[in-house]
Structure formats: C-alpha cells, structure tokens
Design an enzyme around this catalytic site. Sequence first.
Site, PDB file in Angstrom:
ATOM      1  N   LYS A 152       3.591  -7.840  -6.205  1.00  0.00           N
ATOM      2  CA  LYS A 152       4.070  -6.755  -7.080  1.00  0.00           C
ATOM      3  C   LYS A 152       5.062  -7.263  -8.137  1.00  0.00           C
ATOM      4  O   LYS A 152       5.080  -6.774  -9.260  1.00  0.00           O
ATOM      5  CB  LYS A 152       4.709  -5.637  -6.257  1.00  0.00           C
ATOM      6  CG  LYS A 152       3.686  -4.823  -5.456  1.00  0.00           C
ATOM      7  CD  LYS A 152       4.353  -3.674  -4.715  1.00  0.00           C
ATOM      8  CE  LYS A 152       3.345  -2.985  -3.804  1.00  0.00           C
ATOM      9  NZ  LYS A 152       3.922  -1.841  -3.077  1.00  0.00           N
ATOM     10  N   ASP A 185       4.308   3.881  -6.340  1.00  0.00           N
ATOM     11  CA  ASP A 185       4.991   4.021  -5.035  1.00  0.00           C
ATOM     12  C   ASP A 185       6.085   5.085  -5.150  1.00  0.00           C
ATOM     13  O   ASP A 185       6.403   5.768  -4.169  1.00  0.00           O
ATOM     14  CB  ASP A 185       5.613   2.683  -4.598  1.00  0.00           C
ATOM     15  CG  ASP A 185       4.561   1.682  -4.137  1.00  0.00           C
ATOM     16  OD1 ASP A 185       3.452   2.111  -3.753  1.00  0.00           O
ATOM     17  OD2 ASP A 185       4.838   0.465  -4.181  1.00  0.00           O
TER      18      ASP A 185
END
Length: 270
Positions: free
Chosen positions: A64, A100
């Site tokens: 990420k 997220d």
Amino acid sequence: MRLALLGSPVAHSLSPVMHRAALAHIGRSGDYQARDVDKAGLLASLREIRTGSLAGANVTMPHKALAFESCDRPVDRALRVRAVNTLVLRNGELVGENTDIDGVQSAWSAAGLSLDQPVVVLGAGGAAAAALVATEGRPQYVVARNLERAQSVIDHIGAEASVVEWGTPVPLGVVINATSLGMKGESLPAGVLDSAVGLLDMAYGDAVTPAVTDAAMRGLPVADGLDMLVGQAVVSFSLWTGAEVEAAVFRRAAEDELLKRSQSWTRVEE
Ligand code: NDP
C-alpha cells in the site's frame, strides 16, 4: 473489464469473489484476479492500468505504501494516510485512493458503534492511519508498541490523538484493532476490552477472531473485519465502474466463499 488485487500473499483473499459477484450483478463482463506480486510485479501492474489493459486494482499488504509512492496522484485523504488501496485511471492519470477509510466508516455505522465516545486505535500502520482519518472529530488514542511510529502517523495526519503504551486500556473507548492480531487466532492484550464500549476488529480470517467473540460475549456492539472489507470493496467497485452496488451483494459472495472453504476443510478432516 479486467480488475486485479495486487499484494502478497493474496491466495486467501475474498476480494475476487466479491468483485466478480458485483460485476455479474451489474451485467458487466470481465474478471477480478488476485495477483501475488513483488515490487517489480506491482510496478508492472501499474503500467497495465496506465495503458488501459487493466481497468483498475486494489492493493493490499505489503504494497500500500509503494502504491502510494508510485501512483501519479494520491487523493488528499490517501496523502494523509500515506497508503493507497485502490488505483484507478482518471484522464490519463493513475489516481491512488484509500477506501479503507470508507470501510471503517460503513462498518462503524452498520454496527451502531458510538459516535461520542473516544476512539482507541491499536497499531500504528496504514490501517491505523485510515482509522484515525475515518473517526476524526472524536478524542483519539493510539495504542502501539512503537511509540515513535505512532507519533509520526498522528503528526502526518494532523490528528490530535494521544499515544499510549501498548497494552494499556483506555476507559470507555471504542477499540479499533488495526494490528494483525486475531488473524491467526491471537487474542488482544488482556484488559483492553474490559472497559471498552465497542469494537471494530479489522483483522479477519476464516474464523471469527477471539476479540470479536470476547466483545460479543460482553454484549458490546461489534464490527468485524468482513464488515470493513465489504465497506471498502463497495467504494472501490464504484470508483472503477461508476455503479453503486449494495453491500449485501459483496457480503453474500464473501460468506458463500467462507462457507465453501469451511466445508472443504471438514471433508479433508473426515
Ligand atoms: P502494517 O504492517 O502497516 O501495521 C501493522 C501495525 O500492527 C504495526 O503498528 C505493528 O506494530 C502492529 N502489530 C503487528 N503485530 C503486533 C503485535 N503482535 N503486537 C502489537 N502490535 C502489533 O499493517 P496495516 O496497517 O496495513 O494492516 C494492519 C491489519 O489490518 C492487517 O491485519 C490487515 O489485514 C488489517 N486490515 C484489514 C482491512 C479490512 O478490510 N478488514 C483493511 C486494511 C487492513 P509495529 O509498528 O511495532 O510493527
């Protein structure tokens, strides 16, 4: 439409079944494949998005941060979190998003977690940063074993959170587990849930985590890692396709897959 999950390991991921179900739901042909990639593989997949042979991708551990550094433009909230979990091409630019944050917010409201109580984030990685951005406006605590890392996350986001030594309980808070504890059946440190008023456990595996079981037995409102996974998937899918597919479509596909896996283990054990 070709979509992919980029990470390592990815074989256990529920994202392919969820996004395939969503593609089928809107009648769009295509596929979503899990790609186990190293750094070079991630960069090669990014090139595929730039050239249009991939329509978009999710990024998972451990890439990420690299996806954040390698995209053309992280959106503001991804910039704050320094992590990208969704890549999409917009006007020739490879844009990095962080859904997220949406996953935390939708899991939070679906579980009816308190909007007034303090938030107690366990861990100081990208998921913890997403949790801090998702819950800003409330008193926040970051409970971490690496206090410097925790402070650096807080400073970069511009949050007003306090750093707390790992394992120290914070009274009357909603606990967010943003560590991997629980994925392999590990418990949270003793006492962390004793005076909690709710739990969002980001960790998920093929079985319910000990923290979720513990919190449910205490009668606390609980959101689990699947709630969050579904929440982030809904928003990623909408970024790629423009379609708003309800969470139930993703959840049903994930639950069916988990059931299938548990039945195949039972058969192996027999
Ligand atoms: P990172 O590796 O960036 O950060 C993990 C954090 O957890 C670090 O601060 C690390 O501490 C801490 N940690 C790990 N193990 C322990 C331990 N045994 N005791 C104390 N602290 C520990 O990971 P991410 O932030 O990207 O992800 C964290 C978790 O959240 C993962 O399990 C991931 O699968 C889950 N997640 C779930 C999502 C969902 O949709 N349900 C979405 C995103 C993440 P230290 O800094 O000291 O190493």
